[in-house]
Design an enzyme around this catalytic site. Structure first.
Site, PDB file in Angstrom:
ATOM      1  N   HIS A   1     -38.172  -4.965 113.227  1.00  0.00           N
ATOM      2  CA  HIS A   1     -37.751  -3.882 114.120  1.00  0.00           C
ATOM      3  C   HIS A   1     -38.661  -2.661 113.996  1.00  0.00           C
ATOM      4  O   HIS A   1     -38.694  -1.803 114.883  1.00  0.00           O
ATOM      5  CB  HIS A   1     -36.309  -3.487 113.823  1.00  0.00           C
ATOM      6  CG  HIS A   1     -35.490  -3.224 115.045  1.00  0.00           C
ATOM      7  ND1 HIS A   1     -35.995  -2.541 116.144  1.00  0.00           N
ATOM      8  CD2 HIS A   1     -34.208  -3.533 115.359  1.00  0.00           C
ATOM      9  CE1 HIS A   1     -35.043  -2.446 117.068  1.00  0.00           C
ATOM     10  NE2 HIS A   1     -33.975  -3.048 116.625  1.00  0.00           N
ATOM     11  N   ALA A   2     -39.405  -2.554 112.915  1.00  0.00           N
ATOM     12  CA  ALA A   2     -40.383  -1.472 112.799  1.00  0.00           C
ATOM     13  C   ALA A   2     -41.507  -1.640 113.803  1.00  0.00           C
ATOM     14  O   ALA A   2     -42.234  -0.689 114.106  1.00  0.00           O
ATOM     15  CB  ALA A   2     -40.968  -1.436 111.380  1.00  0.00           C
TER      16      ALA A   2
END
Length: 475
Positions: free
Chosen positions: A143-144
């Site tokens: 998700h980064a």
């Protein structure tokens, strides 16, 4: 220098061995449309050809010394496609049950942070309903690196509009930024730390205005649902690393027919269907709370954001799902009204508010706090913030081909959190809506039962508004 935004970096700090912060996707492909015979080696080589010059696929993390600032992205000069694209085969009989069991296992494995934060498994031997072999591709990206919209954009580098067409995501090549040395990183971190108090002052005034506005809306009854007001359910506790995955399909035409007949939106209909599915699931287990479940609904602010940095450009609103309402049409009407208020409330808040405040997430402090929260099982002691996350990602309305193989199903799968061990994500594609359900395995005893209820609840809505002209689905 390509520094992670505070929001992107927060997903790194939130991650623990049990709370994995990657987003997954399962794509079902028909290899019969490929220009040549399928072979894994050619398939993997095709992926490498399309991603090797795309920084989002070939960059890795570099920490700032002493954790004084958020990490930066640097080029992985040792990028090796064999470390990212793997081959697997389903055991006999190679059906749906075997596919989701494998997907559940893969979803519970962490990504290696020493490499670019993505992996794909090409799964062979999946038997379609017509008896022909299919290929499934299970992907993970941290998700980064992506949110829902940017993740879909990255997949476009591998997809085309025709079996032999050029990838949709092709185009201008992105240039790699300068990679700073240790002293430069320390200097930039020192400057960033020195400016932080002034940035805090600049954020306080708009935040106070938002709080005052929220209080006013609450008095008028036009505020979005508030966090920390959710009822407790079995999936609102401390999670483990075990995952359970289930998939379902709905007809987008049916969703739009209900939308048109009721004057609501596609998102309203999706949330109402989810509310009905959750109500039936919990009611059958004598676990249905008397008050409505509360969902966090991520909202893309990509068009409104003033920030140019960062992969994640999202905010969130809270929505009650009407699980305390038995009639599906009444549930939809209540949801539509509440969602209108929530959208107006959300629009009154700065699109960059979440991203701006996330800049203050201290790497060491944030990570220690998350681990302490999990080890002390605090999610079971305070009021429930929210029951689950529900995302609705608009997908392509036309057929797509993944390296020449026609995409038959797209199923996104988001992360689950301590305190909210269930995530439901839907994505439209060429007239269908793929429903991806992922949960902590110990928190939701039968995710497949929950997923099967989605088309059933949509049929109930169609019947309620008089748009049905075919036999309803069965659980």
């Amino acid at each position: 220098m390509d520094r992670l935004s505070g929001l992107d970096a927060s997903f790194l700090y939130l991650e623990t061995p049990a709370q994995l912060m990657h987003v997954c996707g399962l794509i079902v492909l028909d290899p019969a449309t490929m220009p040549g015979p399928y072979s894994f080696r050619a398939f993997r080589d095709g992926i490498e050809e399309r991603v090797r010059d795309v920084p989002d696929f070939t960059r890795k993390l570099r920490r700032v010394p002493l954790g004084l600032d958020h990490p930066i992205w640097v080029r992985d000069t040792d990028f090796d496609i064999e470390r990212h694209v793997h081959r697997m085969s389903l055991p006999t009989p190679g059906g749906y049950a075997e596919l989701v069991e494998l997907a559940s296992h893969l979803a519970g494995l962490p990504l290696d942070r020493s490499r670019p934060l993505w992996e794909m498994w090409v799964i062979e031997g999946y038997a379609g309903e017509d008896g022909r072999d299919r290929i499934a591709v299970f992907s993970k990206m941290h998700h980064a690196t992506v949110d829902g919209v940017s993740g879909a954009n990255l997949v476009s580098h591998l997809c085309s509009l025709e079996p032999e067409g050029d990838p949709i995501g092709g185009g201008e090549e992105k240039r790699w930024p300068h990679e700073p040395g240790r002293l430069e990183l320390l200097g930039r971190a020192a400057v960033s730390s020195g400016l932080r108090p002034f940035q805090t002052v600049n954020l306080l005034a708009p935040t106070v205005r938002s709080v005052v506005g929220t209080i006013g809306r609450a008095r008028e009854g036009t505020a979005m649902a508030a966090p920390l007001t959710a009822p407790r359910t079995p999936f609102n506790g401390t999670i483990t690393s075990h995952r359970a995955v289930a998939l379902a399909d709905m007809d987008l035409g049916d969703v739009k027919a209900v939308k048109a007949a009721t004057g609501t939106t596609v998102n309203d209909v999706v949330l109402a269907v989810a509310g009905g599915a959750l109500r039936g699931y919990l009611e059958d287990r004598d676990e249905l709370p008397s008050s409505s479940l509360l969902a966090t609904v991520p909202v893309s602010v990509r068009e409104e954001s003033r920030r140019s940095d960062g992969a994640n450009k999202v905010s969130a609103l809270f929505a009650r799902l009407g699980t305390d309402v038995e009639d599906p049409l009444e549930r939809l009407e209540e949801l539509a009204t509440a969602n209108r208020h929530a959208k107006e409330h959300h629009q009154a808040i700065s699109a960059d508010a979440l991203q701006d405040w996330a800049e203050f997430a201290a790497p060491r402090t944030f990570g220690l706090a998350v681990r302490a929260y999990a080890s002390l099982r605090l999610a079971e002691r305070h009021p429930v913030v929210h029951n689950l996350v529900i995302s609705n990602v608009p997908g392509p309305p036309v057929p797509l081909y993944f390296l020449g193989a026609r995409i038959e199903g797209l199923y996104p799968l988001g992360p689950v959190f301590h305190g909210a061990g269930l995530n439901i994500t839907v994505m439209s594609h060429h007239g269908r809506v793929g429903v991806g359900v992922i949960a902590c395995r110990e928190a939701v005893d039968d995710v497949d039962d929950l997923a099967r209820r989605f088309p059933v609840e949509l049929d109930r809505l169609r019947e309620a508004v008089g748009t049905t002209d075919r036999e309803p689905a069965e659980v």
